[in-house]
Write an enzyme that holds these catalytic residues in place. Structure first.
Site, short mmCIF file in Angstrom:
data_model
loop_
_atom_site.label_atom_id
_atom_site.label_comp_id
_atom_site.label_asym_id
_atom_site.label_seq_id
_atom_site.Cartn_x
_atom_site.Cartn_y
_atom_site.Cartn_z
N THR A 15 -13.50 -14.23 -2.34
CA THR A 15 -12.48 -15.20 -1.91
C THR A 15 -12.05 -16.02 -3.12
OG1 THR A 15 -13.95 -17.04 -1.38
CG2 THR A 15 -13.62 -15.38 0.35
N ILE A 21 -11.82 -18.53 -11.54
CA ILE A 21 -13.15 -17.92 -11.52
C ILE A 21 -13.16 -16.69 -10.60
CG2 ILE A 21 -15.54 -18.28 -10.77
CD1 ILE A 21 -15.16 -21.27 -11.67
N ASP A 40 -7.30 -14.38 -0.77
CA ASP A 40 -6.79 -15.69 -1.20
C ASP A 40 -5.77 -16.18 -0.18
OD1 ASP A 40 -6.98 -17.00 -4.32
OD2 ASP A 40 -5.47 -17.85 -2.98
N ALA A 67 -5.83 -14.86 3.45
CA ALA A 67 -6.60 -15.56 4.48
C ALA A 67 -6.80 -17.01 4.08
CB ALA A 67 -7.97 -14.89 4.68
N TYR A 163 -15.16 -33.94 -2.83
CA TYR A 163 -15.53 -32.68 -3.51
C TYR A 163 -17.04 -32.61 -3.77
CZ TYR A 163 -15.22 -28.97 -7.07
OH TYR A 163 -15.37 -27.81 -7.80
N SER A 166 -18.86 -31.95 -0.62
CA SER A 166 -18.69 -30.55 -0.16
C SER A 166 -19.57 -29.61 -0.97
CB SER A 166 -17.22 -30.13 -0.25
OG SER A 166 -16.81 -29.90 -1.59
N ILE A 196 -14.91 -25.62 -16.30
CA ILE A 196 -14.45 -24.26 -16.58
C ILE A 196 -12.92 -24.29 -16.68
CG2 ILE A 196 -14.52 -21.84 -15.82
CD1 ILE A 196 -17.34 -23.07 -16.21
N THR A 198 -9.65 -23.38 -15.89
CA THR A 198 -8.90 -22.67 -14.84
C THR A 198 -7.75 -23.60 -14.39
OG1 THR A 198 -10.03 -23.65 -12.94
CG2 THR A 198 -11.09 -21.72 -13.94
P1 NAD Z 1 -8.58 -22.14 -8.93
O1 NAD Z 1 -7.75 -23.22 -8.36
O2 NAD Z 1 -8.16 -21.47 -10.19
O3 NAD Z 1 -8.85 -21.01 -7.84
C1 NAD Z 1 -9.15 -21.31 -6.51
C2 NAD Z 1 -8.51 -20.27 -5.61
O4 NAD Z 1 -8.88 -20.56 -4.26
C3 NAD Z 1 -6.98 -20.27 -5.68
O5 NAD Z 1 -6.50 -18.96 -5.90
C4 NAD Z 1 -6.57 -20.78 -4.31
O6 NAD Z 1 -5.33 -20.24 -3.85
C5 NAD Z 1 -7.74 -20.33 -3.46
N1 NAD Z 1 -7.82 -21.10 -2.23
C6 NAD Z 1 -7.66 -22.45 -2.09
N2 NAD Z 1 -7.76 -22.77 -0.79
C7 NAD Z 1 -7.97 -21.64 -0.10
C8 NAD Z 1 -8.13 -21.35 1.28
N3 NAD Z 1 -8.08 -22.33 2.22
N4 NAD Z 1 -8.36 -20.06 1.64
C9 NAD Z 1 -8.38 -19.08 0.72
N5 NAD Z 1 -8.22 -19.29 -0.61
C10 NAD Z 1 -8.01 -20.57 -1.00
O7 NAD Z 1 -10.03 -22.80 -9.10
P2 NAD Z 1 -11.31 -22.29 -9.90
O8 NAD Z 1 -11.52 -23.21 -11.01
O9 NAD Z 1 -11.25 -20.84 -10.15
O10 NAD Z 1 -12.43 -22.61 -8.82
C11 NAD Z 1 -13.14 -21.59 -8.15
C12 NAD Z 1 -14.37 -22.19 -7.49
O11 NAD Z 1 -15.22 -22.74 -8.49
C13 NAD Z 1 -14.03 -23.36 -6.54
O12 NAD Z 1 -14.90 -23.31 -5.43
C14 NAD Z 1 -14.32 -24.58 -7.38
O13 NAD Z 1 -14.63 -25.69 -6.60
C15 NAD Z 1 -15.51 -24.09 -8.18
N6 NAD Z 1 -15.70 -24.84 -9.43
C16 NAD Z 1 -14.77 -24.84 -10.41
C17 NAD Z 1 -15.00 -25.57 -11.57
C18 NAD Z 1 -14.03 -25.61 -12.71
O14 NAD Z 1 -14.28 -26.37 -13.67
N7 NAD Z 1 -12.96 -24.85 -12.71
C19 NAD Z 1 -16.18 -26.30 -11.70
C20 NAD Z 1 -17.11 -26.29 -10.67
C21 NAD Z 1 -16.87 -25.53 -9.53
#
Ligand code: NAD
Length: 255
Positions: A15, A21, A40, A67, A163, A166, A196, A198
């Site tokens: 997902t 990531i 996604d 989804a 956040y 969660s 990270i 992103t």
């Molecule tokens: P991102 O925003 O690049 O990717 C997140 C993806 O989730 C997006 O493609 C978005 O469309 C999708 N998404 C959002 N809501 C959704 C929903 N209701 N149903 C389905 N898809 C949905 O973010 P990322 O940085 O790749 O983060 C990925 C995961 O890693 C997240 O859970 C984030 O909390 C966690 N995280 C990220 C970081 C960071 O520094 N980037 C740090 C700690 C944790």
């Protein structure tokens, strides 16, 4: 040659696979021989990832699914669509979908709190429950569930009470299901990323980012691939005696 691939012919659901990531995980898994279902809420982004996989790793079937992980109805549709499309049960789930809606606690509106809990925590529950039921019903061997927490959930972060709550919840959830699902040969682990690079972190003001980076012993932002490599380890048999673990990928932040 193919036998040395770490996820040879395994079916993985990822997902949040349309970005950051999740996208890196899709690529890493496909490179190791997995068929990847890219899930996604953003259909175009999911399709774009699946199209790229079809070009670079065409030995396996990769497909995009739209989804909303926070909706029971949407997750039900997803599982039906997965079964219809693959006629197979996933062995691996990586739940990377997540959002932020930052603001200081005293100013945060109820919707921002609910939305973040709904996608990050309830979404983890809904998708994991749906995929796990398939795994159990079909007596899948060596299942692996990987959830995405955050260092914010461990140490807190200004402006992120929703956040952080969660993500702390995701860790507790994962440890509990690790205990419940071990008897079904399903391992459950959490990855705990720090900063990270992103689209999610692009929204962070430069001043704040510079301050945080100064605290990272390895002196750089993590890349999505750094997290994807750990997900690969947790998905593969190389971690066969690991369950209920949380692995930090933070460059040493707050060690
Ligand atoms: P991102 O925003 O690049 O990717 C997140 C993806 O989730 C997006 O493609 C978005 O469309 C999708 N998404 C959002 N809501 C959704 C929903 N209701 N149903 C389905 N898809 C949905 O973010 P990322 O940085 O790749 O983060 C990925 C995961 O890693 C997240 O859970 C984030 O909390 C966690 N995280 C990220 C970081 C960071 O520094 N980037 C740090 C700690 C944790």
């Amino acid at each position: 040659m193919a036998a040395s691939l770490q996820l040879n012919k395994l079916f993985a659901v990822v997902t949040g696979g349309g970005s950051g990531i999740g996208r890196a995980v899709c690529h890493r898994f496909a490179k190791e021989g997995a068929s990847v279902a890219v899930v996604d809420i953003n259909s175009d982004h999911a399709q774009s990832t699946a199209n790229d996989l079809a070009v670079t790793h065409d030995e396996c079937k990769h497909a995009a699914f739209t989804a909303d992980v926070s909706s029971t109805w949407s997750v039900k549709q997803l599982t039906e669509n997965l079964l219809r499309s693959y006629k197979n049960t996933p062995t691996i789930l990586v739940h990377s979908a997540g959002i932020t809606k930052d603001s200081f606690m005293v100013k945060m509106d109820e919707k921002s709190f609910d939305d973040v809990i709904s996608v990050n925590l309830k979404g983890t529950f809904l998708v994991t429950q749906a995929i796990t039921k398939l795994m159990i019903d079909n007596k899948i061997k060596h299942g692996s569930i990987i959830t995405m927490a955050s260092i914010s959930g461990r140490v807190g972060n200004l402006g992120q009470c929703n956040y952080s709550a969660s993500k702390a919840g995701v860790e507790g959830f994962t440890k509990t299901i690790a205990k419940e699902l071990a008897r079904h040969d399903i391992r459950c682990n959490t990855v705990v990323p720090g900063w990270i690079q992103t689209p999610m972190t692009e929204a962070v003001p430069e001043k704040v980012m510079t301050k945080h980076l100064g605290m990272v012993p390895l002196g750089r932002l993590g890349q999505p691939e750094d997290v994807a490599d750990v997900c690969l380890f947790l998905a593969s048999e190389k971690s066969s005696y690991i369950t209920g673990a949380s692995i930090e990928v933070t460059g040493g932040l707050f060690m």
